[in-house]
Design an enzyme around this catalytic site. Sequence first.
Site, PDB file in Angstrom:
ATOM      1  N   VAL A  12       0.810  -1.205   0.000  1.00 17.35           N
ATOM      2  CA  VAL A  12       0.000   0.000   0.000  1.00 17.35           C
ATOM      3  C   VAL A  12       0.858   1.276   0.000  1.00 17.35           C
ATOM      4  O   VAL A  12       1.955   1.304   0.561  1.00 17.35           O
ATOM      5  CB  VAL A  12      -0.955  -0.021   1.222  1.00 17.35           C
ATOM      6  CG1 VAL A  12      -0.180   0.101   2.533  1.00 17.35           C
ATOM      7  CG2 VAL A  12      -2.040   1.034   1.107  1.00 17.35           C
ATOM      8  N   THR A  13       0.344   2.324  -0.641  1.00 12.07           N
ATOM      9  CA  THR A  13       1.003   3.619  -0.615  1.00 12.07           C
ATOM     10  C   THR A  13       1.179   4.093   0.830  1.00 12.07           C
ATOM     11  O   THR A  13       0.296   3.901   1.663  1.00 12.07           O
ATOM     12  CB  THR A  13       0.192   4.665  -1.420  1.00 12.07           C
ATOM     13  OG1 THR A  13       0.857   5.928  -1.382  1.00 12.07           O
ATOM     14  CG2 THR A  13      -1.217   4.852  -0.886  1.00 12.07           C
TER      15      THR A  13
ATOM     16  N   ASP B 114       9.347   3.327  -8.398  1.00 11.31           N
ATOM     17  CA  ASP B 114       8.919   4.686  -8.758  1.00 11.31           C
ATOM     18  C   ASP B 114       9.803   5.322  -9.833  1.00 11.31           C
ATOM     19  O   ASP B 114       9.384   6.283 -10.483  1.00 11.31           O
ATOM     20  CB  ASP B 114       8.920   5.597  -7.525  1.00 11.31           C
ATOM     21  CG  ASP B 114       7.734   5.341  -6.616  1.00 11.31           C
ATOM     22  OD1 ASP B 114       6.871   4.519  -6.971  1.00 11.31           O
ATOM     23  OD2 ASP B 114       7.670   5.962  -5.538  1.00 11.31           O
TER      24      ASP B 114
ATOM     25  N   ASP C  84      -1.620   4.478 -10.460  1.00 14.71           N
ATOM     26  CA  ASP C  84      -1.717   3.388  -9.489  1.00 14.71           C
ATOM     27  C   ASP C  84      -2.018   2.044 -10.124  1.00 14.71           C
ATOM     28  O   ASP C  84      -2.516   1.139  -9.475  1.00 14.71           O
ATOM     29  CB  ASP C  84      -2.739   3.761  -8.407  1.00 14.71           C
ATOM     30  CG  ASP C  84      -2.157   4.820  -7.479  1.00 14.71           C
ATOM     31  OD1 ASP C  84      -1.623   4.436  -6.442  1.00 14.71           O
ATOM     32  OD2 ASP C  84      -2.184   6.015  -7.833  1.00 14.71           O
TER      33      ASP C  84
END
Length: 198
Positions: free
Chosen positions: A16-17, A41, A64
Amino acid sequence: MTHTAQDWIVIGISGVTCGGKTTLANRLKEALSPVYVFHQDKYFYPDDSPKHVKCEGLDHNNYDILSSLDMDTMLGDILKTMRGENKAHRFSAEEGKFEIKGKKFMVIEGFTVLNFKPILELCHLRYYFVLEYSECVTRRCYRLYDPPDIDGYFDQCVWPEHIKYRAEIEKDKRVKLLDGTKQDSMEIVMADLKSLDT
């Protein structure tokens, strides 16, 4: 797997972010030697790339989803590094850190790295951070993104995509879920690494 795969211990950190992926990767870089670190990223397509998909009803790319990233290039850089051509984003080799004789460590972190099967299969240890919605949205508010989140982006794209990818991961019993609100992720990973060194 490459012919040098047996020389490596590959650690995949996903989830999860704002869950703690980068923090854990940074701590592992400081603790292990030699260690090569990759950040997912770094592989986002440029904002104006035609590969991006817009969020439905929002004038904003959906960052996402896996297709917003050049995963083939990421995999290529990982495999080149395993063959001896260092493409890692960060590297450390210092005495006095945790070592396993004859092995090199690779840490691969990113929100969907374990949803990309070729990378999932390269990993010896696999971890996936989880958070409850309220904790995640609170943390996300304190983070700065480029491009910045727009109104509605979290609820329409970030969280639903996470739930979808998490459901995929939870089917794979090789992946260990980590609670992003606890401070024990480093201890869990180090214990698993020590169990490999027996």
